[in-house]
Design an enzyme around this catalytic site. Structure first.
Site, PDB file in Angstrom:
ATOM      1  N   SER A 182       0.846  -1.194   0.000  1.00 19.88           N
ATOM      2  CA  SER A 182       0.000   0.000   0.000  1.00 19.88           C
ATOM      3  C   SER A 182       0.879   1.240   0.000  1.00 19.88           C
ATOM      4  CB  SER A 182      -0.890   0.027   1.249  1.00 19.88           C
ATOM      5  OG  SER A 182      -1.407   1.342   1.413  1.00 19.88           O
ATOM      6  N   HIS A 216      -1.415  -1.312  -4.188  1.00 19.59           N
ATOM      7  CA  HIS A 216      -2.661  -0.957  -3.497  1.00 19.59           C
ATOM      8  C   HIS A 216      -2.684   0.548  -3.231  1.00 19.59           C
ATOM      9  CE1 HIS A 216      -6.129  -2.034  -0.931  1.00 19.59           C
ATOM     10  NE2 HIS A 216      -5.677  -1.125  -0.061  1.00 19.59           N
ATOM     11  N   ASP A 275      -4.777   3.620  -1.601  1.00 17.60           N
ATOM     12  CA  ASP A 275      -5.807   3.919  -0.603  1.00 17.60           C
ATOM     13  C   ASP A 275      -6.351   5.337  -0.765  1.00 17.60           C
ATOM     14  OD1 ASP A 275      -6.051   1.536   1.052  1.00 17.60           O
ATOM     15  OD2 ASP A 275      -3.962   1.902   1.626  1.00 17.60           O
ATOM     16  N   MET A 295      -8.926   8.093   0.422  1.00 16.10           N
ATOM     17  CA  MET A 295      -9.709   8.437   1.625  1.00 16.10           C
ATOM     18  C   MET A 295     -10.267   9.845   1.496  1.00 16.10           C
ATOM     19  SD  MET A 295      -7.290   6.936   4.628  1.00 16.10           S
ATOM     20  CE  MET A 295      -6.443   5.355   4.448  1.00 16.10           C
ATOM     21  N   HIS A 352      -8.505   1.220  -3.690  1.00 12.90           N
ATOM     22  CA  HIS A 352      -9.402   0.977  -2.550  1.00 12.90           C
ATOM     23  C   HIS A 352     -10.065   2.295  -2.178  1.00 12.90           C
ATOM     24  CE1 HIS A 352      -9.581  -0.239   2.022  1.00 12.90           C
ATOM     25  NE2 HIS A 352     -10.780  -0.144   1.474  1.00 12.90           N
ATOM     26  N   MET A 384     -12.183   4.496  -0.010  1.00 15.61           N
ATOM     27  CA  MET A 384     -12.794   4.693   1.307  1.00 15.61           C
ATOM     28  C   MET A 384     -13.467   6.052   1.266  1.00 15.61           C
ATOM     29  SD  MET A 384      -9.625   3.079   3.444  1.00 15.61           S
ATOM     30  CE  MET A 384      -8.549   3.257   2.034  1.00 15.61           C
ATOM     31  N   MET A 411     -11.396  -6.104   5.717  1.00 18.70           N
ATOM     32  CA  MET A 411     -10.609  -5.146   6.495  1.00 18.70           C
ATOM     33  C   MET A 411     -10.264  -5.774   7.835  1.00 18.70           C
ATOM     34  SD  MET A 411     -10.274  -2.572   4.489  1.00 18.70           S
ATOM     35  CE  MET A 411      -9.232  -1.728   5.679  1.00 18.70           C
ATOM     36  N   GLY A 466      -8.704   3.768   7.526  1.00 17.17           N
ATOM     37  CA  GLY A 466      -8.394   5.181   7.748  1.00 17.17           C
ATOM     38  C   GLY A 466      -6.908   5.440   7.951  1.00 17.17           C
ATOM     39  N   GLY A 469      -0.570   1.119   9.763  1.00 16.37           N
ATOM     40  CA  GLY A 469       0.146   0.833  11.006  1.00 16.37           C
ATOM     41  C   GLY A 469      -0.703   0.448  12.194  1.00 16.37           C
ATOM     42  N   ASP A 518      -6.712  -6.562   4.225  1.00 17.66           N
ATOM     43  CA  ASP A 518      -6.162  -5.212   4.312  1.00 17.66           C
ATOM     44  C   ASP A 518      -6.107  -4.737   5.754  1.00 17.66           C
ATOM     45  OD1 ASP A 518      -5.245  -2.701   3.749  1.00 17.66           O
ATOM     46  OD2 ASP A 518      -7.019  -2.040   2.638  1.00 17.66           O
ATOM     47  N   GLY A 519      -4.876  -4.597   6.262  1.00 16.78           N
ATOM     48  CA  GLY A 519      -4.677  -4.033   7.591  1.00 16.78           C
ATOM     49  C   GLY A 519      -3.897  -4.948   8.511  1.00 16.78           C
ATOM     50  N   SER A 574       2.840  -0.727   6.171  1.00 19.24           N
ATOM     51  CA  SER A 574       4.043  -0.556   6.984  1.00 19.24           C
ATOM     52  C   SER A 574       4.982  -1.755   6.902  1.00 19.24           C
ATOM     53  CB  SER A 574       3.677  -0.236   8.434  1.00 19.24           C
ATOM     54  OG  SER A 574       2.445  -0.808   8.775  1.00 19.24           O
TER      55      SER A 574
HETATM   56  C1  DX5 Z   1      -6.212   1.238   5.907  1.00 18.33           C
HETATM   57  C2  DX5 Z   1      -5.767   1.010   4.485  1.00 18.33           C
HETATM   58  C3  DX5 Z   1      -4.696   0.012   4.361  1.00 18.33           C
HETATM   59  C4  DX5 Z   1      -3.404   0.410   5.028  1.00 18.33           C
HETATM   60  C5  DX5 Z   1      -2.728  -0.822   5.508  1.00 18.33           C
HETATM   61  O1  DX5 Z   1      -7.303   2.080   5.904  1.00 18.33           O
HETATM   62  O2  DX5 Z   1      -6.871   0.569   3.705  1.00 18.33           O
HETATM   63  O3  DX5 Z   1      -4.471  -0.353   3.009  1.00 18.33           O
HETATM   64  O4  DX5 Z   1      -2.526   1.089   4.172  1.00 18.33           O
HETATM   65  O5  DX5 Z   1      -1.602  -0.445   6.234  1.00 18.33           O
HETATM   66  P1  DX5 Z   1      -0.876  -1.457   7.218  1.00 18.33           P
HETATM   67  O6  DX5 Z   1      -0.414  -2.612   6.373  1.00 18.33           O
HETATM   68  O7  DX5 Z   1       0.240  -0.636   7.760  1.00 18.33           O
HETATM   69  O8  DX5 Z   1      -1.878  -1.882   8.241  1.00 18.33           O
HETATM   70 ZN    ZN Z   2      -6.525  -0.305   1.683  1.00 16.23          ZN
END
Ligand code: DX5
Ligand code: ZN
Length: 228
Positions: free
Chosen positions: A12, A37, A39, A41, A70, A72, A141, A146, A149, A177-178, A200
């Site tokens: 990501s 990926h 993200d 938001m 993705h 959001m 998820m 959001g 890490g 994811d996450g 991360s």
């Molecule tokens: C969270 C994102 C994820 C995020 C994952 O809202 O959708 O894609 O970047 O990050 P890590 O792998 O650090 O949990």
């Molecule tokens: Zn994501």
């Protein structure tokens, strides 16, 4: 995009250097990333803001693999064409983002992209029962969306198992994811996941000028998952 259930690692770019996305993407792909990926938001559906279709279009030429967007955001539908035109291969919308996820999935496919649906941690697997014949990706998820890490939510493993059983032989990817890292990857792989998003855990310790840690990180997650 051909379909298979092999382990795919999707770094990501939320965890990349925001001043250097093009070079970060090229570095992480050279180090073994299978999908990229992205993200998106909106500061409304989730409490954080990132980037929109113009940024996706700008990074598209740097992506040789799969651009996995993705969303959001809420509402979703007014922006689908813009993300498709920006070159997204997969566009994923949240089932919680509005009352008409069926229409949203139709619109994503109508725009020529693969359609993904994402489920927040509190949303049951049954939310996608009547979408199974029209989606390409189900994203579970394993954190509240959001932020990168955050800590992996273990209760989601059972949801992955349920989804895997519901999917049967349909060509649907299960994406996680996450909080994916070498310790959590085998848990979701064993439950049936194939696409593992890692922010991360993929980017830690490396940079564009020192990309080898990206490769070590990706290999560690992949090996842990493949040995599950
Ligand atoms: C969270 C994102 C994820 C995020 C994952 O809202 O959708 O894609 O970047 O990050 P890590 O792998 O650090 O949990
Ligand atoms: Zn994501």
């Amino acid at each position: 995009m051909t379909f298979d259930r092999s382990v795919k690692i999707a770094p990501s770019i939320l965890a990349a250097d925001f001043a250097n996305f093009g070079a970060e993407i090229e570095a992480v792909e050279a180090q073994g990333a299978d999908w990229i990926h992205v993200d998106v938001m909106d500061g409304h559906f989730v409490p954080n803001l990132t980037f929109g279709p113009a940024m996706c279009k700008a990074i598209r030429p740097h992506i040789k693999t799969v651009m996995d967007v993705h969303l959001m955001i809420a509402p979703v539908d007014p922006y689908i064409d813009a993300f498709a035109e920006a070159g997204a291969d997969v566009i994923t919308a949240h089932v919680e983002a509005g009352p008409h996820i069926h229409r949203t999935v139709q619109a994503i496919r109508g725009a020529g992209a693969k359609a993904g649906v994402a489920l927040n941690p509190a949303t049951p697997a049954s939310a996608v029962t009547h979408l199974l014949d029209m989606v390409d990706v189900i994203c579970v998820m394993t954190v509240n969306p959001g932020f990168g890490g955050q800590k992996f939510i273990h209760s989601q493993i059972e949801k992955v198992r349920e989804l895997r059983a519901m999917i049967g032989d349909r060509p649907i990817h299960i994406e996680i994811d996450g909080g994916v890292d070498p310790s959590t990857a085998p848990l979701v792989r064993a439950a049936g996941a194939d696409v593992l998003v890692a922010g991360s855990a993929a980017f830690k310790g490396g940079s564009v000028s020192n990309p080898t840690p990206y490769g070590e990180n990706i290999r560690a997650i992949r090996t842990a998952a493949e040995n599950a």
